[in-house]
Every structure is written in C-alpha cells, then in structure tokens.
Design a protein around this motif. Structure first.
Motif, PDB file in Angstrom:
ATOM      1  N   GLN A  99      29.140  40.865  25.656  1.00  0.00           N
ATOM      2  CA  GLN A  99      27.864  41.228  25.045  1.00  0.00           C
ATOM      3  C   GLN A  99      28.040  41.727  23.609  1.00  0.00           C
ATOM      4  O   GLN A  99      27.067  42.121  22.973  1.00  0.00           O
ATOM      5  CB  GLN A  99      27.169  42.306  25.883  1.00  0.00           C
ATOM      6  N   GLY A 100      29.276  41.733  23.135  1.00  0.00           N
ATOM      7  CA  GLY A 100      29.519  42.130  21.759  1.00  0.00           C
ATOM      8  C   GLY A 100      30.003  43.546  21.558  1.00  0.00           C
ATOM      9  O   GLY A 100      30.240  43.971  20.424  1.00  0.00           O
ATOM     10  N   ASP A 101      30.171  44.298  22.645  1.00  0.00           N
ATOM     11  CA  ASP A 101      30.684  45.667  22.533  1.00  0.00           C
ATOM     12  C   ASP A 101      32.207  45.620  22.670  1.00  0.00           C
ATOM     13  O   ASP A 101      32.741  45.520  23.773  1.00  0.00           O
ATOM     14  CB  ASP A 101      30.072  46.554  23.634  1.00  0.00           C
ATOM     15  N   MET A 102      32.897  45.701  21.542  1.00  0.00           N
ATOM     16  CA  MET A 102      34.353  45.582  21.519  1.00  0.00           C
ATOM     17  C   MET A 102      35.060  46.938  21.567  1.00  0.00           C
ATOM     18  O   MET A 102      36.290  46.995  21.527  1.00  0.00           O
ATOM     19  CB  MET A 102      34.792  44.837  20.247  1.00  0.00           C
ATOM     20  N   SER A 103      34.302  48.020  21.658  1.00  0.00           N
ATOM     21  CA  SER A 103      34.899  49.358  21.566  1.00  0.00           C
ATOM     22  C   SER A 103      35.812  49.693  22.740  1.00  0.00           C
ATOM     23  O   SER A 103      36.660  50.578  22.639  1.00  0.00           O
ATOM     24  CB  SER A 103      33.797  50.419  21.463  1.00  0.00           C
ATOM     25  N   GLU A 105      43.314  41.578  20.711  1.00  0.00           N
ATOM     26  CA  GLU A 105      41.905  41.534  20.310  1.00  0.00           C
ATOM     27  C   GLU A 105      41.424  42.920  19.882  1.00  0.00           C
ATOM     28  O   GLU A 105      40.621  43.048  18.943  1.00  0.00           O
ATOM     29  CB  GLU A 105      41.047  41.006  21.462  1.00  0.00           C
ATOM     30  N   ALA A 106      41.906  43.943  20.579  1.00  0.00           N
ATOM     31  CA  ALA A 106      41.526  45.315  20.225  1.00  0.00           C
ATOM     32  C   ALA A 106      42.001  45.681  18.833  1.00  0.00           C
ATOM     33  O   ALA A 106      41.289  46.339  18.068  1.00  0.00           O
ATOM     34  CB  ALA A 106      42.098  46.295  21.258  1.00  0.00           C
ATOM     35  N   ARG A 107      43.207  45.251  18.497  1.00  0.00           N
ATOM     36  CA  ARG A 107      43.734  45.519  17.151  1.00  0.00           C
ATOM     37  C   ARG A 107      42.879  44.823  16.090  1.00  0.00           C
ATOM     38  O   ARG A 107      42.557  45.406  15.050  1.00  0.00           O
ATOM     39  CB  ARG A 107      45.187  45.062  17.044  1.00  0.00           C
ATOM     40  N   PRO A 150      39.320  51.729  19.240  1.00  0.00           N
ATOM     41  CA  PRO A 150      40.121  52.940  19.427  1.00  0.00           C
ATOM     42  C   PRO A 150      41.075  52.815  20.611  1.00  0.00           C
ATOM     43  O   PRO A 150      40.791  52.123  21.582  1.00  0.00           O
ATOM     44  CB  PRO A 150      39.063  54.020  19.691  1.00  0.00           C
ATOM     45  N   GLY A 151      42.227  53.485  20.499  1.00  0.00           N
ATOM     46  CA  GLY A 151      43.139  53.587  21.633  1.00  0.00           C
ATOM     47  C   GLY A 151      44.191  52.509  21.739  1.00  0.00           C
ATOM     48  O   GLY A 151      44.856  52.396  22.782  1.00  0.00           O
ATOM     49  N   VAL A 152      44.415  51.732  20.676  1.00  0.00           N
ATOM     50  CA  VAL A 152      45.335  50.596  20.794  1.00  0.00           C
ATOM     51  C   VAL A 152      46.785  51.033  20.993  1.00  0.00           C
ATOM     52  O   VAL A 152      47.557  50.359  21.703  1.00  0.00           O
ATOM     53  CB  VAL A 152      45.228  49.656  19.573  1.00  0.00           C
TER      54      VAL A 152
END
Length: 333
Positions: free
Chosen positions: A150-154, A178-180, A185-187
């Motif tokens: 849905q577009g929420d990458m957090s 993908e998180a990087r 946050p939190g990577v």
C-alpha cells in the motif's frame, strides 16, 4: 529572540480573545500554538470548549492531546470514539494505536482491522507492529507485506526481522535491501539479527551492526544486543546492555537483567531490577519476582507484594499465578 517571544505572546492573546467570541478557527490555531509550546492541558481545554464538535479534525486532535496526559485517558478514549462516529478517516487507526500503547491488545487488533477495511494506509503497518511486539511473527510478516504493497515502507526493516524469526532469511535479506533504499528506520538492527540467524561465527560484524544501530538510536538495539550477548555466555556484557535498554524504556529489560544478576549470585541487584520491572508493569517480571522471593523463603515480603495496588492492576491470570506461589510457600512454612 525577545521580539519573537513577544510576538508569540501577542498572537496567543489575540487568538484567545477571538476564540472566546466563538471564532472556531482562532480556537483551532490557538490550540496549535499551545501544543507547540508544550502546554497540552491548555490546548485540550481550548479544543474542548466547543471547537471539537464544530471543526473537522478537532475531536481527533483533542483525543491525541489527552492521550499524552495519563490522568485523562478516559477522556481521550471518549473523544476518539466521537471522532470515529463523526467519520474522521484517521480516527480508527489512531484509536487502535492508543489501545495498543495501553496494552489492550485484543481491542487494538479489532479497531486496526476496521481501519484497514476502510482503507487507512497506515493501519496495516501498525497492526504488523502490534503482532511483532506480541511475538506473532508470521502474522506480522503478512501485515507488513500488505503495508508495503500500500506504499507504507516504514516497516520494511521490521519485516526483515520478522522474516528472520520465521526462517525466511532470503526474503529478509531482500527486504533489508529495500529498507535501505527507502531509508526505513531500523536497518542496522535488522542486519544484526540476520547475521545472528545465519550463524556464520562472525561476532565482529554482528557487533559492528549493533554499534551502528546504537549510533542511529534504533529502537530495541540495546535489548537485542543484550539478548545475543547472554546467548553467547557473555553475562557481564549482557548485564550492561540490558541496563542500557532499561534506561531507554524497555520494560522487559529489567526482568532479564534481574535473572542474570541472580545467575551470578548478586541477589540485591536482582531484587532492584525485579522491583523496577514490576513498577514498569511487566507482569512476567512480577511472576518471576514472586518466584525469587519464594525461593528465598520470604513469605512476609511475598504477602506484602500481593497486598499492593500494583498487584491489583495485573491481569487475573498473573494474580492467580502469584497467589499460587504464595500459597505453595505457606504450605512449606
């Protein structure tokens, strides 16, 4: 600087006067000014004096303000419900987060699912975080995937951590990348947990990832580091890391460090942390504290603990478990 302070006070005075005359926009702006100034109670009063029923979004803002004031939680809940009834599209998600923070987990799940059903783009991620915190990693994975779609990458780094827990290391590596890219946050903490799971005997790389997580202030880094150190048999280092986690607000850290102090024979430090965990509302810690007292034959202290207001705030299951420990000790005595 002083002229800015003067302008601030003048603006507050003008807005206050206009709000008293029924100017709803002035009252809204005054509440914003007071919130920025950290005067939450005053902002709540301004909104409650008629604005919350007349200005779109005001009921939810009032609920949000009141939720930051522990003594006014019941009022906050009432305004959340009013905002939901008024059709505020963000209210269900925010109310679900409020319930989650109050450890009303089953209610939070229901409300967040309702928010997802009406298309709130943040609710899936918040439900995923709830399930992650509850240790339901398979469910957390599913909801994080929905959130990212849905577009929420957090939550991508948390998704990677959840996938590690359910044995999906390849997917975890992919979502860490993908998180990087998304600057989620939190990577670094996720990287550390992936390295631990891969078990390639690379403690220096793991410690490096934890160090980066600490530098970035990533939530949970000290606690996870402490758990890994304890698993490696590095008890003294684990104690220091758990104590750091406790100072950062991780309530479960008190119980873990208490158990480690007990393991190394330091009963006085163990008791200090057991009591701190109980005060923080950790019910598992309360049960372990009761076991600790019973093991030392401290019938009177355990009896006093059962008579406290803190004990009465625990769930029925926890209270029954502690009373059973007390009764067992009484039979021995």
């Amino acid at each position: 600087m002083f002229w800015l302070i003067g302008m601030h006070k003048k603006a507050e005075k003008v807005l206050h006067g206009a709000s008293l005359k029924g100017d709803e926009n002035a009252a809204w702006n005054l509440s914003t000014l007071l919130m920025q100034d950290g005067r939450l109670g005053a902002a709540a009063e301004v909104l409650a004096d008629g604005v919350a029923g007349a200005v779109p979004g005001a009921a939810l803002r009032l609920a949000s303000i009141l939720s930051e004031l522990p003594e006014r939680g019941a009022e906050a809940e009432g305004w959340y419900k009013k905002a939901i009834k008024e059709g505020d599209m963000e209210a269900l998600n925010d109310y679900g987060c409020y319930l989650s923070s109050a450890d009303r987990i089953d209610e939070a799940r229901q409300i967040l699912k309702r928010a997802i059903d009406i298309g709130d783009k943040f609710a899936a991620g918040n439900l995923a975080r709830l399930e992650f915190d509850e240790g339901n990693f398979a469910k957390a994975t599913s909801w994080f995937l929905k959130a990212s779609a849905q577009g929420d990458m957090s939550g991508l780094a948390l998704l990677a951590r959840a996938e590690v827990k359910v044995g999906k290391s390849v997917a975890a590596r992919q979502h860490l990348a993908e998180a990087r890219l998304a600057d989620a946050p939190g990577v670094n903490l996720a990287h550390a947990e992936i390295l631990i799971a891969e078990d390639e005997n690379n403690p220096e790389e793991i410690l490096g990832a934890f160090d980066k997580a600490a530098e970035k202030g990533e939530e949970g880094a000290s606690f996870v580091r402490a758990r890994w150190l304890a698993d490696c048999g590095k008890v003294n280092e684990a104690i220091l890391a758990y104590e750091m986690a406790a100072t950062e607000g991780e309530k479960n850290a008190h119980m873990n460090v208490a158990l480690l102090y007990e393991k190394v024979g330091d009963a006085s430090e163990a008791e200090i942390h057991f009591r701190a965990g109980v005060k923080a509302g950790d019910e598992e810690c309360a049960v372990n504290f009761a076991i600790f007292l019973a093991a030392d034959g401290r019938l009177e202290d355990l009896g006093e603990f059962v008579g406290t207001r803190q004990f009465e705030s625990f769930s029925l299951t926890t209270r029954e478990e502690i009373v059973a420990i007390l009764n067992s000790l009484r039979r021995v005595e």
